[in-house]
Design an enzyme around this catalytic site. Structure first.
Site, PDB file in Angstrom:
ATOM      1  N   SER A  13      47.118 -20.753   7.146  1.00 49.15           N
ATOM      2  CA  SER A  13      47.912 -19.853   6.310  1.00 49.15           C
ATOM      3  C   SER A  13      49.328 -19.778   6.854  1.00 49.15           C
ATOM      4  O   SER A  13      49.550 -19.270   7.962  1.00 49.15           O
ATOM      5  CB  SER A  13      47.276 -18.464   6.317  1.00 49.15           C
ATOM      6  N   HIS A  38      47.291 -22.882   2.942  1.00 52.11           N
ATOM      7  CA  HIS A  38      47.095 -21.616   2.229  1.00 52.11           C
ATOM      8  C   HIS A  38      48.435 -20.883   2.154  1.00 52.11           C
ATOM      9  O   HIS A  38      49.092 -20.669   3.175  1.00 52.11           O
ATOM     10  CB  HIS A  38      46.064 -20.793   3.003  1.00 52.11           C
ATOM     11  N   ASP A  40      50.272 -17.473   0.885  1.00 48.26           N
ATOM     12  CA  ASP A  40      50.068 -16.084   0.461  1.00 48.26           C
ATOM     13  C   ASP A  40      51.272 -15.596  -0.325  1.00 48.26           C
ATOM     14  O   ASP A  40      52.381 -15.532   0.212  1.00 48.26           O
ATOM     15  CB  ASP A  40      49.877 -15.189   1.688  1.00 48.26           C
ATOM     16  N   MET A  42      52.967 -12.454  -2.187  1.00 54.26           N
ATOM     17  CA  MET A  42      52.848 -10.983  -2.202  1.00 54.26           C
ATOM     18  C   MET A  42      54.022 -10.392  -2.970  1.00 54.26           C
ATOM     19  O   MET A  42      55.159 -10.857  -2.831  1.00 54.26           O
ATOM     20  CB  MET A  42      52.897 -10.447  -0.776  1.00 54.26           C
ATOM     21  N   HIS A  71      47.310 -18.041  -2.840  1.00 54.48           N
ATOM     22  CA  HIS A  71      46.569 -16.785  -2.883  1.00 54.48           C
ATOM     23  C   HIS A  71      47.507 -15.726  -3.441  1.00 54.48           C
ATOM     24  O   HIS A  71      48.398 -15.249  -2.751  1.00 54.48           O
ATOM     25  CB  HIS A  71      46.120 -16.463  -1.443  1.00 54.48           C
ATOM     26  N   MET A  73      48.517 -12.369  -4.238  1.00 55.38           N
ATOM     27  CA  MET A  73      48.292 -10.929  -4.000  1.00 55.38           C
ATOM     28  C   MET A  73      49.355 -10.195  -4.803  1.00 55.38           C
ATOM     29  O   MET A  73      50.316  -9.634  -4.259  1.00 55.38           O
ATOM     30  CB  MET A  73      48.405 -10.639  -2.502  1.00 55.38           C
ATOM     31  N   MET A 145      37.776 -11.571   1.356  1.00 55.22           N
ATOM     32  CA  MET A 145      38.765 -11.081   2.326  1.00 55.22           C
ATOM     33  C   MET A 145      38.027 -10.397   3.470  1.00 55.22           C
ATOM     34  O   MET A 145      37.249  -9.461   3.252  1.00 55.22           O
ATOM     35  CB  MET A 145      39.724 -10.077   1.668  1.00 55.22           C
ATOM     36  N   GLY A 150      47.323  -8.418   3.036  1.00 59.61           N
ATOM     37  CA  GLY A 150      48.696  -7.970   3.254  1.00 59.61           C
ATOM     38  C   GLY A 150      49.376  -8.487   4.505  1.00 59.61           C
ATOM     39  O   GLY A 150      50.584  -8.672   4.500  1.00 59.61           O
ATOM     40  N   GLY A 153      47.143 -11.521  11.339  1.00 59.35           N
ATOM     41  CA  GLY A 153      46.957 -10.956  12.676  1.00 59.35           C
ATOM     42  C   GLY A 153      46.087  -9.721  12.747  1.00 59.35           C
ATOM     43  O   GLY A 153      46.061  -9.050  13.779  1.00 59.35           O
ATOM     44  N   ASP A 185      39.045 -15.263   4.452  1.00 60.92           N
ATOM     45  CA  ASP A 185      40.462 -15.129   4.785  1.00 60.92           C
ATOM     46  C   ASP A 185      40.667 -13.813   5.523  1.00 60.92           C
ATOM     47  O   ASP A 185      40.430 -12.739   4.956  1.00 60.92           O
ATOM     48  CB  ASP A 185      41.268 -15.153   3.477  1.00 60.92           C
ATOM     49  N   GLY A 186      41.121 -13.930   6.777  1.00 64.25           N
ATOM     50  CA  GLY A 186      41.449 -12.734   7.541  1.00 64.25           C
ATOM     51  C   GLY A 186      40.735 -12.690   8.875  1.00 64.25           C
ATOM     52  O   GLY A 186      39.509 -12.583   8.928  1.00 64.25           O
ATOM     53  N   GLY A 187      41.494 -12.853   9.964  1.00 64.47           N
ATOM     54  CA  GLY A 187      40.916 -12.739  11.298  1.00 64.47           C
ATOM     55  C   GLY A 187      39.985 -13.875  11.661  1.00 64.47           C
ATOM     56  O   GLY A 187      39.129 -13.710  12.543  1.00 64.47           O
ATOM     57  N   GLY A 207      45.250 -17.993   9.834  1.00 60.60           N
ATOM     58  CA  GLY A 207      46.675 -17.772  10.052  1.00 60.60           C
ATOM     59  C   GLY A 207      47.029 -17.788  11.521  1.00 60.60           C
ATOM     60  O   GLY A 207      47.402 -18.821  12.085  1.00 60.60           O
ATOM     61  N   SER A 208      46.861 -16.641  12.168  1.00 65.10           N
ATOM     62  CA  SER A 208      47.356 -16.523  13.539  1.00 65.10           C
ATOM     63  C   SER A 208      46.534 -17.304  14.555  1.00 65.10           C
ATOM     64  O   SER A 208      46.997 -17.516  15.673  1.00 65.10           O
ATOM     65  CB  SER A 208      47.467 -15.049  13.943  1.00 65.10           C
TER      66      SER A 208
HETATM   67  C1  DX5 Z   1      46.237 -11.663   4.603  1.00 68.39           C
HETATM   68  C2  DX5 Z   1      46.437 -13.064   4.130  1.00 68.39           C
HETATM   69  C3  DX5 Z   1      45.924 -14.080   5.058  1.00 68.39           C
HETATM   70  C4  DX5 Z   1      46.596 -14.087   6.403  1.00 68.39           C
HETATM   71  C5  DX5 Z   1      45.568 -14.556   7.374  1.00 68.39           C
HETATM   72  O1  DX5 Z   1      46.434 -10.797   3.545  1.00 68.39           O
HETATM   73  O2  DX5 Z   1      45.798 -13.254   2.872  1.00 68.39           O
HETATM   74  O3  DX5 Z   1      45.919 -15.377   4.482  1.00 68.39           O
HETATM   75  O4  DX5 Z   1      47.723 -14.909   6.494  1.00 68.39           O
HETATM   76  O5  DX5 Z   1      46.059 -14.420   8.661  1.00 68.39           O
HETATM   77  P1  DX5 Z   1      45.076 -14.213   9.904  1.00 68.39           P
HETATM   78  O6  DX5 Z   1      44.202 -15.428   9.967  1.00 68.39           O
HETATM   79  O7  DX5 Z   1      45.995 -14.063  11.057  1.00 68.39           O
HETATM   80  O8  DX5 Z   1      44.259 -12.975   9.640  1.00 68.39           O
HETATM   81 ZN    ZN Z   2      45.538 -15.284   2.140  1.00 72.43          ZN
END
Ligand code: DX5
Ligand code: ZN
Length: 229
Positions: A13, A38, A40, A42, A71, A73, A145, A150, A153, A185-187, A207-208
């Protein structure tokens, strides 16, 4: 039930990458063997932040051969589907909550189908998979999710594993079983991914754990692959 042997795809991401070096970030992911990128999007309404419009997707399209997974949002996602598909997104995922009703969700997913992109629906942690009952036949991907949407990290929400499992069971009862990918997606990192894969996820957004100051993109993706086994 044993997990099926379908491959597990990794999509870094770029929300977590250095915003001043996005082209380099996607190339590093491509060189390291990522399966997709990916992106995002927003709007400051559906989620508090604002990120990545259509022109960013066009620029990324020119920076990598990897599929772009967008994605959305955003509120009123149906009105944005065509713009992102024509900008070069191979996957367009909308939030069930943003559509507002099951009828509008169906119309939105059908708009993605018509755009030529593959269609995903994302579910916030509190949203139950029943909202998908009217769209299974037009869907390619369900994005569970595992944080509140949003920000990159955040801490992985383990309680979402039961939802992944439930979606996999629902898919197993359908004639089209196997055609809808379960994404998370997320963590997601090398510690949290195994529970997701065991529950049925086959597409991991990271992502992170990929874009980090602790290690290179190649090291991050290698760590994820090693944990997938
Ligand atoms: C959060 C995003 C994710 C985010 C994931 O709303 O949709 O795609 O970038 O980042 P990590 O993997 O760090 O949670
Ligand atoms: Zn995402």
């Amino acid at each position: 039930m044993a997990p099926d042997p379908a491959p597990v795809l990794i999509a870094p991401s770029i929300l977590a990458a250095d915003p001043g070096a996005l082209s380099a970030a996607v190339r590093a992911a491509e060189d390291a063997g990522a399966d997709a990128i990916h992106v995002d999007v927003m709007d400051g309404q559906f989620v508090p932040e604002i990120a990545f419009g259509r022109r960013w997707v066009e620029a990324l399209r020119n920076a990598t051969r990897l599929p772009l997974d967008v994605h959305l949002m955003v509120a009123n996602p149906r009105q944005h589907v065509e713009a992102f598909a024509s900008a070069g997104a191979q996957w367009v995922t909308v939030h069930a909550e943003a559509a507002g009703s099951v009828e509008e969700l169906r119309l939105t997913v059908e708009a993605v189908n018509r755009s030529g992109a593959r269609a995903g629906v994302a579910l916030k942690p509190a949203t139950q998979p029943d909202v998908l009952d009217r769209v299974w036949d037009v869907l390619d991907l369900v994005l569970v999710m595992t944080v509140e949407p949003g920000y990159s990290g955040q801490t992985f929400m383990r309680d979402q594993l039961a939802k992944i499992e439930r979606i996999r069971q629902q898919l197993g009862r359908r004639a089209t079983a196997g055609e809808v990918l379960i994404a998370v997606d997320g963590g997601i990192d090398e510690h949290t991914l195994s529970g997701c894969v065991s529950a049925g996820a086959r597409y991991l957004v990271a992502g992170s754990s990929v874009y980090s100051s602790r290690r290179s993109v190649a090291e991050g993706i290698a760590a994820l692959r090693a944990a997938i086994g």
